[in-house]
Design an enzyme around this catalytic site. Structure first.
Site, PDB file in Angstrom:
ATOM      1  N   GLU A 116      33.796  35.732  -3.555  1.00 43.40           N
ATOM      2  CA  GLU A 116      32.980  35.558  -4.745  1.00 43.40           C
ATOM      3  C   GLU A 116      31.946  36.670  -4.848  1.00 43.40           C
ATOM      4  O   GLU A 116      31.418  37.138  -3.847  1.00 43.40           O
ATOM      5  CB  GLU A 116      32.274  34.192  -4.709  1.00 43.40           C
ATOM      6  N   CYS A 129      25.674  41.019  -6.899  1.00 41.00           N
ATOM      7  CA  CYS A 129      25.592  40.527  -5.523  1.00 41.00           C
ATOM      8  C   CYS A 129      27.022  40.479  -4.986  1.00 41.00           C
ATOM      9  O   CYS A 129      27.875  39.775  -5.542  1.00 41.00           O
ATOM     10  CB  CYS A 129      24.968  39.133  -5.533  1.00 41.00           C
ATOM     11  N   CYS A 136      32.195  34.088   7.039  1.00 41.60           N
ATOM     12  CA  CYS A 136      31.131  34.712   7.839  1.00 41.60           C
ATOM     13  C   CYS A 136      31.134  34.070   9.223  1.00 41.60           C
ATOM     14  O   CYS A 136      31.409  32.880   9.362  1.00 41.60           O
ATOM     15  CB  CYS A 136      29.776  34.483   7.172  1.00 41.60           C
ATOM     16  N   CYS A 140      24.858  30.326  10.197  1.00 42.62           N
ATOM     17  CA  CYS A 140      23.489  29.859   9.966  1.00 42.62           C
ATOM     18  C   CYS A 140      23.567  28.416   9.464  1.00 42.62           C
ATOM     19  O   CYS A 140      24.416  28.076   8.641  1.00 42.62           O
ATOM     20  CB  CYS A 140      22.761  30.758   8.962  1.00 42.62           C
ATOM     21  N   CYS A 143      23.659  27.490   5.600  1.00 42.05           N
ATOM     22  CA  CYS A 143      24.431  28.334   4.681  1.00 42.05           C
ATOM     23  C   CYS A 143      25.870  27.832   4.570  1.00 42.05           C
ATOM     24  O   CYS A 143      26.563  27.649   5.567  1.00 42.05           O
ATOM     25  CB  CYS A 143      24.421  29.779   5.173  1.00 42.05           C
ATOM     26  N   CYS A 359      22.063  31.702  -3.516  1.00 44.74           N
ATOM     27  CA  CYS A 359      22.146  32.121  -2.112  1.00 44.74           C
ATOM     28  C   CYS A 359      22.699  31.026  -1.225  1.00 44.74           C
ATOM     29  O   CYS A 359      22.261  29.883  -1.293  1.00 44.74           O
ATOM     30  CB  CYS A 359      20.759  32.451  -1.580  1.00 44.74           C
TER      31      CYS A 359
HETATM   32  N1  SAH Z   1      24.508  37.673   6.035  1.00 46.25           N
HETATM   33  C1  SAH Z   1      23.424  38.205   5.257  1.00 46.25           C
HETATM   34  C2  SAH Z   1      23.577  37.882   3.775  1.00 46.25           C
HETATM   35  C3  SAH Z   1      23.461  36.411   3.531  1.00 46.25           C
HETATM   36  S1  SAH Z   1      23.129  35.757   1.950  1.00 46.25           S
HETATM   37  C4  SAH Z   1      22.118  37.670   5.780  1.00 46.25           C
HETATM   38  O1  SAH Z   1      22.134  36.784   6.628  1.00 46.25           O
HETATM   39  O2  SAH Z   1      21.079  38.156   5.368  1.00 46.25           O
HETATM   40  C5  SAH Z   1      21.527  36.238   1.512  1.00 46.25           C
HETATM   41  C6  SAH Z   1      20.385  35.253   1.865  1.00 46.25           C
HETATM   42  O3  SAH Z   1      20.619  33.906   1.460  1.00 46.25           O
HETATM   43  C7  SAH Z   1      20.130  35.202   3.363  1.00 46.25           C
HETATM   44  O4  SAH Z   1      18.761  35.365   3.609  1.00 46.25           O
HETATM   45  C8  SAH Z   1      20.572  33.812   3.703  1.00 46.25           C
HETATM   46  O5  SAH Z   1      19.978  33.356   4.869  1.00 46.25           O
HETATM   47  C9  SAH Z   1      20.147  33.052   2.467  1.00 46.25           C
HETATM   48  N2  SAH Z   1      20.719  31.713   2.365  1.00 46.25           N
HETATM   49  C10 SAH Z   1      21.852  31.266   2.953  1.00 46.25           C
HETATM   50  N3  SAH Z   1      22.051  29.969   2.648  1.00 46.25           N
HETATM   51  C11 SAH Z   1      21.023  29.598   1.842  1.00 46.25           C
HETATM   52  C12 SAH Z   1      20.684  28.392   1.181  1.00 46.25           C
HETATM   53  N4  SAH Z   1      21.450  27.305   1.277  1.00 46.25           N
HETATM   54  N5  SAH Z   1      19.556  28.361   0.434  1.00 46.25           N
HETATM   55  C13 SAH Z   1      18.784  29.457   0.299  1.00 46.25           C
HETATM   56  N6  SAH Z   1      19.076  30.642   0.887  1.00 46.25           N
HETATM   57  C14 SAH Z   1      20.164  30.709   1.649  1.00 46.25           C
END
Ligand code: SAH
Length: 390
Positions: A116, A129, A136, A140, A143, A359
């Site tokens: 996506e 984006c 991934c 985390c 996420c 995000c």
């Molecule tokens: N792998 C990269 C890109 C991830 S997406 C990274 O970790 O930075 C970009 C941002 O969205 C990251 O800061 C990630 O932690 C955040 N993110 C992930 N899940 C989320 C959620 N459910 N709510 C808000 N932000 C989130």
């Protein structure tokens, strides 16, 4: 109990899948070439190097991979190129537009897998984006993409090709736009392809996106951050910090067990940040976990001595994610503590939450059906489905 929603499980040891350009498609994929390499490849077929430059322009500026359409090349050369190269390219399979104008694109890759990408209008810039991996490996805890595990890395052509697809779909190919590597995947886990994609995108004969218009968001892979410092095209950097003690961070960002907060902050301090550039620290706010006034004060201390700005991300909730989004009051109180102590802070207004384009909400069904995806499906929560499209 939702077992996959619990905090603190270790990163998945997902092995990146095979390089699709080698297994799925034997022919070279033009989108994977930097311009100089494409010129050499085309010249090796007996054509002139400038023919390679013309092909590059068609690919990126005009947005076509069809040699038939490259009308300023002779008919014979076009046929030769079509026989030599693959026309593999990421293509838009479907799109969904949010009430706020954010548009999520489901992109099909040459091997049939899906990712996506998201167009976020007027922030105030136009922003794309894009994803760097299918799934991934970082897991985390908050996420949704992390629940997929890593399916495979994307190639440079697939990363840059998302920008191509979105720029042409939105009619912005000849305008200035920003790119954020904040879609699915951890860009620094797919370092070489990501950097090559940025070189392809920066080329003046192509989309000409300068590195200052690109922001790479990373979970904090310390050796890769150090390597970034020596890149000729160094993008802006965003660090997904999310916590202020190792104990707390290791619970929600498992890779912290490998690269501690101290190491991460030290690496950030060593980065040569240009005069006007700041490192962004992203901080997802999880109610009762990392959103107290004490957390805010620790964050200020942690960032002392770094040219930083903080971007607060109130959690985007999703099924299977065992955390709660704090109230606006709590978010504002947290932001106020930072601002009062001189830290530049912004709160990310979530775009496209109604279509799950925000995000951490990007997830594609049908790659490898995980428990979280099955749950999402049962609850009818509108992730893209590969068979029904948007
Ligand atoms: N792998 C990269 C890109 C991830 S997406 C990274 O970790 O930075 C970009 C941002 O969205 C990251 O800061 C990630 O932690 C955040 N993110 C992930 N899940 C989320 C959620 N459910 N709510 C808000 N932000 C989130």
């Amino acid at each position: 109990m939702i077992p996959w929603g619990r905090v603190g499980f270790p990163p998945r040891r997902g092995k990146p899948g095979p390089d699709p350009s080698k297994t799925v498609e034997k022919k070279p994929v033009p989108l994977d070439f930097e311009r100089a390499d494409l010129e050499r490849e085309v010249a090796a077929l007996g054509a002139k190097p400038f023919h390679g430059r013309q092909v590059f322009r068609w690919l990126w500026r005009k947005g076509t991979s069809e040699f038939d359409q490259m009308t300023d090349l002779g008919r014979e050369l076009r046929a030769e190129l079509a026989g030599h190269f693959s026309d593999a390219a990421p293509v838009v399979e479907s799109r969904q537009t949010s009430a706020d104008g954010t548009t999520k694109f489901l992109i099909r890759l040459a091997d049939g897998r899906h990712i996506e990408s998201v167009y976020i209008p007027d922030t105030p810039a136009q922003t794309f984006c894009v994803s760097t991996q299918v799934g991934c490996a970082m897991a985390c805890a908050f996420c949704l993409t992390g629940k997929m595990g890593l399916v495979r890395h994307l190639t440079a052509g697939e990363i840059a090709g998302q920008v191509r697809a979105l720029a042409h779909e939105t009619g912005l190919a000849n305008s200035a736009f920003n790119i954020v590597l904040m879609g699915m995947g951890e860009p620094l886990h797919n370092y070489d392809a990501t950097m090559k994609a940025l070189r392809i995108l920066a080329d003046e004969e192509g989309l000409a996106v300068p590195p200052r218009r690109v922001t790479l968001s990373t979970v904090g892979l310390v050796p890769a951050i150090e390597k970034l410092a020596s890149e000729p095209l160094m993008p802006n950097l965003a660090i997904s910090l999310h916590a202020t003690t190792d104990e707390q961070r290791s619970q929600i960002v498992p890779i912290n067990r490998k690269y501690s907060l101290e190491d991460l902050i030290a690496a950030c301090k060593r980065l040569p940040v240009g005069k006007r550039r700041r490192i962004t620290f992203e901080y997802v706010l999880l109610e009762g976990v990392n959103d107290t006034p004490a957390d805010a004060r620790r964050l200020v201390r942690l960032l002392d001595g770094i040219k930083a700005k903080v971007n607060l991300l109130p959690l985007n909730e999703a099924p299977g994610i065992a955390f709660t989004r704090p109230s606006d009051d709590r978010v504002n109180a947290f932001a106020r503590i930072l601002a009062d102590r001189g830290v530049i802070v912004s709160v990310r207004r979530s775009r496209g939450r109604d279509i799950r384009a925000a995000c951490g909400q990007l997830i594609v069904e049908g790659e490898r059906s995980s428990a979280a995806q099955r749950l999402g499906k049962q609850m009818g929560t509108g992730s893209f489905s590969t068979d029904s499209g948007s």
